[in-house]
Scaffold this motif. Structure first.
Motif, PDB file in Angstrom:
ATOM      1  N   GLY A  54       0.774  -1.006  -0.112  1.00  0.00           N
ATOM      2  CA  GLY A  54      -0.034  -0.022  -0.033  1.00  0.00           C
ATOM      3  C   GLY A  54       0.823   1.285  -0.054  1.00  0.00           C
ATOM      4  O   GLY A  54       0.218   2.468   0.038  1.00  0.00           O
ATOM      5  N   GLU A  55       2.034   1.331  -0.025  1.00  0.00           N
ATOM      6  CA  GLU A  55       2.882   2.438  -0.063  1.00  0.00           C
ATOM      7  C   GLU A  55       2.771   3.161  -1.525  1.00  0.00           C
ATOM      8  O   GLU A  55       3.035   2.636  -2.420  1.00  0.00           O
TER       9      GLU A  55
ATOM     10  N   PRO B   1       0.401   7.869   3.204  1.00  0.00           N
ATOM     11  CA  PRO B   1       1.339   7.800   3.912  1.00  0.00           C
ATOM     12  C   PRO B   1       1.364   6.505   5.174  1.00  0.00           C
ATOM     13  O   PRO B   1       2.097   6.370   5.933  1.00  0.00           O
ATOM     14  N   THR B   2       0.361   5.897   4.997  1.00  0.00           N
ATOM     15  CA  THR B   2      -0.021   4.722   6.159  1.00  0.00           C
ATOM     16  C   THR B   2      -0.055   3.521   5.555  1.00  0.00           C
ATOM     17  O   THR B   2      -1.250   3.190   5.631  1.00  0.00           O
ATOM     18  N   PRO B   3       0.928   2.836   5.053  1.00  0.00           N
ATOM     19  CA  PRO B   3       0.587   1.487   4.301  1.00  0.00           C
ATOM     20  C   PRO B   3       0.379   0.321   5.609  1.00  0.00           C
ATOM     21  O   PRO B   3       0.169   0.848   6.908  1.00  0.00           O
ATOM     22  N   MET B   4       0.356  -0.842   4.992  1.00  0.00           N
ATOM     23  CA  MET B   4      -0.111  -1.761   5.878  1.00  0.00           C
ATOM     24  C   MET B   4       0.303  -1.946   7.247  1.00  0.00           C
ATOM     25  O   MET B   4      -0.318  -2.093   8.343  1.00  0.00           O
TER      26      MET B   4
END
Length: 353
Positions: A186-187, A192-195
């Protein structure tokens, strides 16, 4: 931190003193491997630094583990908790930020206007280009989350906590995964808030400290093995990148403080120190306890003394094997002496911590 020397955890005191020396050693090393415009120095001395300084990257994680060891879960009310931390952490930070601003007026010729701007910008970031102050902002952020995680920690099982730390452990290898996959889980520039964002960073060390206190540390042989494996990876990867790294962040890939290899070192070192048996009445133990109490002020103050000593000793012996240890030990001794003298002044706890 208000405990007397005789009632303190002397093993953790020794750990904090050791970590303080590691921080100073790391900063002393930076004079030698960071070249002009942030380009790595590509000389034999940098390879030597790769071996003699890699262990130092565990210093800040050790401080954070120690904080989690004592702070978590929160005891008392939110008001009492944050009031004590404000006195202990924020007050000295602001005080020393102002001291650095004044110091730079004399050492590099900053104007009074620039000095005042530096002080005023402390709530924004660093204030006076004092890079080591980043630690304080991070620590405040960890303390802000203490009331949130404390109820969970009071009832969490060992297996559940191990699962959490296992997920955090996955995030510590992301710096290496990013060499192959720059964006993962998810990056992307709009997210700005991946897994695993909420498992990432120093919060893992913080909770690791609680885990060690509640469930114990591994045996000495396992701890030593973790240190050796972590150190080997840290030093070898650092040295392998000296000739090709375009800048310091690239060179310091394995020196990232939340990387897996540094986490192994920190976990092993902390665990090893918890097994220390110390004579509570010895002179050395009393000194260690006093130095530990003054460790935060020493952390804040040491860059002034280190900078002045660097002007004297850099290039004097043409050997990092002599100059880095000399700078580190002298800085530690003189900073402790300075803080010790300042602690004798009235109300010193409000600006020394």
């Amino acid at each position: 931190m208000n405990n007397t020397i005789n009632t303190r955890n002397h093993a953790i005191d020794a750990l904090r003193v050791f970590a303080c020396l590691l921080v100073i050693w790391q900063h002393a090393s930076e004079f030698y491997y960071i070249g002009a415009n942030g380009i790595p120095v590509r000389e034999t001395s940098t390879y030597i630094i790769g071996f003699i300084t890699s262990l130092c990257r565990a210093a800040v994680p050790l401080f954070v583990i120690a904080s989690g060891y004592f702070v978590l879960p929160m005891k008392g009310s939110n008001t009492d908790f944050f009031k004590h931390r404000a006195t202990r952490i924020v007050g000295p930070f602001l005080c020393w930020g102002a001291i650095y601003a004044v110091y730079y007026m004399f050492s590099r010729g900053d104007s009074l206007t620039q000095c005042l701007k530096n002080v005023a910008s402390l709530p924004i970031n660093f204030g006076t280009e004092i890079g080591h102050m980043w630690y304080v902002y991070m620590l405040i952020g960890l303390y802000l989350i203490v009331p949130i995680v404390s109820p969970w920690l009071q009832s969490v099982s060992k297996r559940t906590l191990q699962s959490y730390l296992g997920i955090w452990g996955v995030t510590t290898v992301l710096p290496y995964i990013h060499l192959i996959f720059p964006e993962i889980w998810g990056e992307c520039f709009w997210n700005p808030t991946p897994m695993l964002y909420y498992f990432n960073g120093f919060i893992g060390y913080f909770i690791l400290g609680f885990y060690i206190r509640r469930f114990g540390a591994p045996r000495k042989l396992i701890s030593l093995t973790l240190i050796l494996i972590g150190y080997a990876i840290t030093a070898i990867v650092f040295n392998s990148r000296i000739e090709t790294a375009a800048d310091i962040p690239s060179l310091e890939l394995s020196w990232q403080q939340c990387s897996g290899n540094v986490a192994l070192m920190a976990f092993g070192i902390f665990s090893l120190f918890t097994s220390l048996k110390m004579d509570k009445s010895s002179t050395i133990t009393n000194f260690i306890g006093d130095a530990s109490l003054k460790g935060y002020a020493m952390y804040l103050a040491h860059m002034i003394i280190l900078g002045e000593l660097a002007n004297i000793f850099i290039g004097k012996y043409n050997s990092v094997l002599i100059e880095i240890p000399l700078l580190s030990i002298l800085t530690f001794i003189l900073t402790y002496t300075l803080v010790k003298l300042l602690s004798m002044l009235p109300k010193s706890k409000y600006w020394l911590g």
